[in-house]
Write a protein that holds these residues in place. Structure first.
Motif, PDB file in Angstrom:
ATOM      1  N   THR A  15       0.821  -1.201   0.000  1.00  0.00           N
ATOM      2  CA  THR A  15       0.000   0.000   0.000  1.00  0.00           C
ATOM      3  C   THR A  15       0.858   1.255   0.000  1.00  0.00           C
ATOM      4  O   THR A  15       0.616   2.186  -0.764  1.00  0.00           O
ATOM      5  CB  THR A  15      -0.949   0.003   1.217  1.00  0.00           C
ATOM      6  N   SER A  16       1.883   1.285   0.846  1.00  0.00           N
ATOM      7  CA  SER A  16       2.713   2.492   0.908  1.00  0.00           C
ATOM      8  C   SER A  16       3.452   2.729  -0.402  1.00  0.00           C
ATOM      9  O   SER A  16       3.590   3.862  -0.849  1.00  0.00           O
ATOM     10  CB  SER A  16       3.680   2.437   2.094  1.00  0.00           C
ATOM     11  N   LYS A  17       3.922   1.651  -1.049  1.00  0.00           N
ATOM     12  CA  LYS A  17       4.609   1.807  -2.341  1.00  0.00           C
ATOM     13  C   LYS A  17       3.645   2.309  -3.413  1.00  0.00           C
ATOM     14  O   LYS A  17       3.986   3.192  -4.202  1.00  0.00           O
ATOM     15  CB  LYS A  17       5.215   0.473  -2.798  1.00  0.00           C
ATOM     16  N   ILE A  18       2.464   1.749  -3.450  1.00  0.00           N
ATOM     17  CA  ILE A  18       1.480   2.157  -4.454  1.00  0.00           C
ATOM     18  C   ILE A  18       1.069   3.609  -4.228  1.00  0.00           C
ATOM     19  O   ILE A  18       0.951   4.381  -5.178  1.00  0.00           O
ATOM     20  CB  ILE A  18       0.234   1.239  -4.437  1.00  0.00           C
ATOM     21  N   LYS A  19       0.875   4.009  -2.980  1.00  0.00           N
ATOM     22  CA  LYS A  19       0.519   5.401  -2.706  1.00  0.00           C
ATOM     23  C   LYS A  19       1.614   6.332  -3.198  1.00  0.00           C
ATOM     24  O   LYS A  19       1.337   7.370  -3.808  1.00  0.00           O
ATOM     25  CB  LYS A  19       0.275   5.608  -1.213  1.00  0.00           C
ATOM     26  N   ALA A  20       2.866   5.968  -2.957  1.00  0.00           N
ATOM     27  CA  ALA A  20       3.986   6.804  -3.417  1.00  0.00           C
ATOM     28  C   ALA A  20       3.998   6.890  -4.929  1.00  0.00           C
ATOM     29  O   ALA A  20       4.134   7.975  -5.498  1.00  0.00           O
ATOM     30  CB  ALA A  20       5.313   6.247  -2.904  1.00  0.00           C
ATOM     31  N   CYS A  21       3.845   5.755  -5.597  1.00  0.00           N
ATOM     32  CA  CYS A  21       3.859   5.757  -7.061  1.00  0.00           C
ATOM     33  C   CYS A  21       2.657   6.474  -7.637  1.00  0.00           C
ATOM     34  O   CYS A  21       2.763   7.140  -8.663  1.00  0.00           O
ATOM     35  CB  CYS A  21       3.920   4.330  -7.594  1.00  0.00           C
ATOM     36  N   SER A  22       1.517   6.365  -6.972  1.00  0.00           N
ATOM     37  CA  SER A  22       0.314   6.993  -7.512  1.00  0.00           C
ATOM     38  C   SER A  22       0.429   8.509  -7.475  1.00  0.00           C
ATOM     39  O   SER A  22      -0.186   9.204  -8.280  1.00  0.00           O
ATOM     40  CB  SER A  22      -0.926   6.530  -6.765  1.00  0.00           C
ATOM     41  N   LEU A  63       5.115  -0.573 -16.515  1.00  0.00           N
ATOM     42  CA  LEU A  63       6.218   0.289 -16.095  1.00  0.00           C
ATOM     43  C   LEU A  63       7.551  -0.185 -16.656  1.00  0.00           C
ATOM     44  O   LEU A  63       8.464   0.611 -16.842  1.00  0.00           O
ATOM     45  CB  LEU A  63       6.306   0.361 -14.567  1.00  0.00           C
ATOM     46  N   ASN A  64       7.665  -1.477 -16.934  1.00  0.00           N
ATOM     47  CA  ASN A  64       8.914  -1.983 -17.508  1.00  0.00           C
ATOM     48  C   ASN A  64       9.148  -1.414 -18.906  1.00  0.00           C
ATOM     49  O   ASN A  64      10.277  -1.356 -19.369  1.00  0.00           O
ATOM     50  CB  ASN A  64       8.918  -3.512 -17.553  1.00  0.00           C
ATOM     51  N   THR A  65       8.079  -1.013 -19.567  1.00  0.00           N
ATOM     52  CA  THR A  65       8.232  -0.396 -20.881  1.00  0.00           C
ATOM     53  C   THR A  65       8.107   1.126 -20.790  1.00  0.00           C
ATOM     54  O   THR A  65       8.108   1.816 -21.806  1.00  0.00           O
ATOM     55  CB  THR A  65       7.175  -0.941 -21.867  1.00  0.00           C
ATOM     56  N   TYR A  66       8.013   1.641 -19.590  1.00  0.00           N
ATOM     57  CA  TYR A  66       7.909   3.065 -19.277  1.00  0.00           C
ATOM     58  C   TYR A  66       9.078   3.796 -19.938  1.00  0.00           C
ATOM     59  O   TYR A  66      10.231   3.438 -19.767  1.00  0.00           O
ATOM     60  CB  TYR A  66       7.923   3.165 -17.758  1.00  0.00           C
ATOM     61  N   ASP A  67       8.788   4.816 -20.700  1.00  0.00           N
ATOM     62  CA  ASP A  67       9.819   5.535 -21.449  1.00  0.00           C
ATOM     63  C   ASP A  67      10.485   6.599 -20.581  1.00  0.00           C
ATOM     64  O   ASP A  67      10.348   7.786 -20.824  1.00  0.00           O
ATOM     65  CB  ASP A  67       9.228   6.168 -22.705  1.00  0.00           C
ATOM     66  N   PHE A  68      11.195   6.142 -19.571  1.00  0.00           N
ATOM     67  CA  PHE A  68      11.878   7.099 -18.704  1.00  0.00           C
ATOM     68  C   PHE A  68      13.023   7.777 -19.435  1.00  0.00           C
ATOM     69  O   PHE A  68      13.382   8.915 -19.123  1.00  0.00           O
ATOM     70  CB  PHE A  68      12.360   6.442 -17.406  1.00  0.00           C
ATOM     71  N   ASP A  91      15.414  10.228  -9.219  1.00  0.00           N
ATOM     72  CA  ASP A  91      14.277  10.604  -8.379  1.00  0.00           C
ATOM     73  C   ASP A  91      13.152  11.191  -9.232  1.00  0.00           C
ATOM     74  O   ASP A  91      11.984  10.915  -9.006  1.00  0.00           O
ATOM     75  CB  ASP A  91      14.737  11.605  -7.317  1.00  0.00           C
ATOM     76  N   LYS A  92      13.525  11.963 -10.219  1.00  0.00           N
ATOM     77  CA  LYS A  92      12.526  12.586 -11.102  1.00  0.00           C
ATOM     78  C   LYS A  92      11.668  11.539 -11.805  1.00  0.00           C
ATOM     79  O   LYS A  92      10.476  11.748 -12.009  1.00  0.00           O
ATOM     80  CB  LYS A  92      13.237  13.455 -12.139  1.00  0.00           C
ATOM     81  N   VAL A  93      12.281  10.420 -12.187  1.00  0.00           N
ATOM     82  CA  VAL A  93      11.523   9.379 -12.896  1.00  0.00           C
ATOM     83  C   VAL A  93      11.135   8.227 -11.971  1.00  0.00           C
ATOM     84  O   VAL A  93      10.737   7.163 -12.435  1.00  0.00           O
ATOM     85  CB  VAL A  93      12.285   8.860 -14.143  1.00  0.00           C
ATOM     86  N   MET A  94      11.262   8.452 -10.664  1.00  0.00           N
ATOM     87  CA  MET A  94      10.810   7.487  -9.646  1.00  0.00           C
ATOM     88  C   MET A  94      11.500   6.133  -9.762  1.00  0.00           C
ATOM     89  O   MET A  94      10.854   5.083  -9.676  1.00  0.00           O
ATOM     90  CB  MET A  94       9.293   7.295  -9.718  1.00  0.00           C
ATOM     91  N   LEU A  95      12.812   6.143  -9.967  1.00  0.00           N
ATOM     92  CA  LEU A  95      13.568   4.904 -10.039  1.00  0.00           C
ATOM     93  C   LEU A  95      14.739   4.995  -9.075  1.00  0.00           C
ATOM     94  O   LEU A  95      15.213   6.092  -8.769  1.00  0.00           O
ATOM     95  CB  LEU A  95      14.095   4.670 -11.463  1.00  0.00           C
ATOM     96  N   SER A  96      15.210   3.851  -8.608  1.00  0.00           N
ATOM     97  CA  SER A  96      16.402   3.884  -7.757  1.00  0.00           C
ATOM     98  C   SER A  96      17.585   4.294  -8.619  1.00  0.00           C
ATOM     99  O   SER A  96      17.602   4.067  -9.838  1.00  0.00           O
ATOM    100  CB  SER A  96      16.658   2.514  -7.129  1.00  0.00           C
TER     101      SER A  96
END
Length: 172
Positions: A15-22, A63-68, A91-96
């Motif tokens: 839930t916390s991860k999904i809230k952050a991503c949403s 998201l794996n095909t997400y054009d970051f 951080d801008k594209v929400m990736l480690s």
């Protein structure tokens, strides 16, 4: 067959991860709404945890095909003058940072730092060609903090110093 406490912990983390991503609109609205329900609401709405996990899994496939890379390239093009770090862009594209770095290199064939340097040197070349700006000013105009680092990078990409590049232009 899992322990109810383990399921509750897993659900809470999910839930916390999904809230952050949403917050960054990476997940579908219905997936986010389902995951953000309290466990009691899930039962009363007939939602099962496995359905939510399936929906999250499907979103992750998208998201794996997400054009970051496109997002990063546009960001660099608009902000190359600023002090941009790998951490900022990841951080801008929400990736480690590490995943971003590996995937960026895999998808573009170059590290993010090399890409940023290429953009900056390309801008410097344009300034050398189209303006009378001093070389000592150009390095700051394209985002470098150090004149020496700018010279090293310019020579690496162009095969000569900025002064030599401008002199060669004038000879033509």
């Amino acid at each position: 067959n899992s322990n109810p406490d383990d399921i509750a912990k897993f659900y809470s983390a999910l839930t916390s991860k999904i809230k952050a991503c949403s917050n960054y609109f990476l997940y579908d609205k219905s997936t986010t709404e389902a995951v953000c329900m309290e466990p009691e609401q899930l039962k009363s709405n007939g939602q099962e945890l496995r359905n939510i996990i399936r929906a999250v899994s499907e979103e992750n496939q998208k998201l794996n095909t997400y054009d970051f890379v496109g997002i990063v390239q546009k960001y660099v093009e608009e902000n190359y003058v600023k002090n941009i770090t790998v951490a900022d862009v990841a951080d801008k594209v929400m990736l480690s940072e590490s995943w971003f770095s590996r995937q960026f290199k895999k998808r573009t064939g170059k590290s993010f730092v090399d890409y940023l340097n290429e953009v900056r040197i390309t801008k410097a070349v344009t300034l050398l060609k189209c303006t009378n700006h001093l070389v000592n000013d150009i390095y700051e105009e394209v985002g470098y903090n150090s004149r020496n680092y700018f010279y090293v990078q310019f020579k690496k990409y162009m095969g000569c110093s900025p002064q030599q590049f401008r002199e060669n232009l004038q000879k033509r």
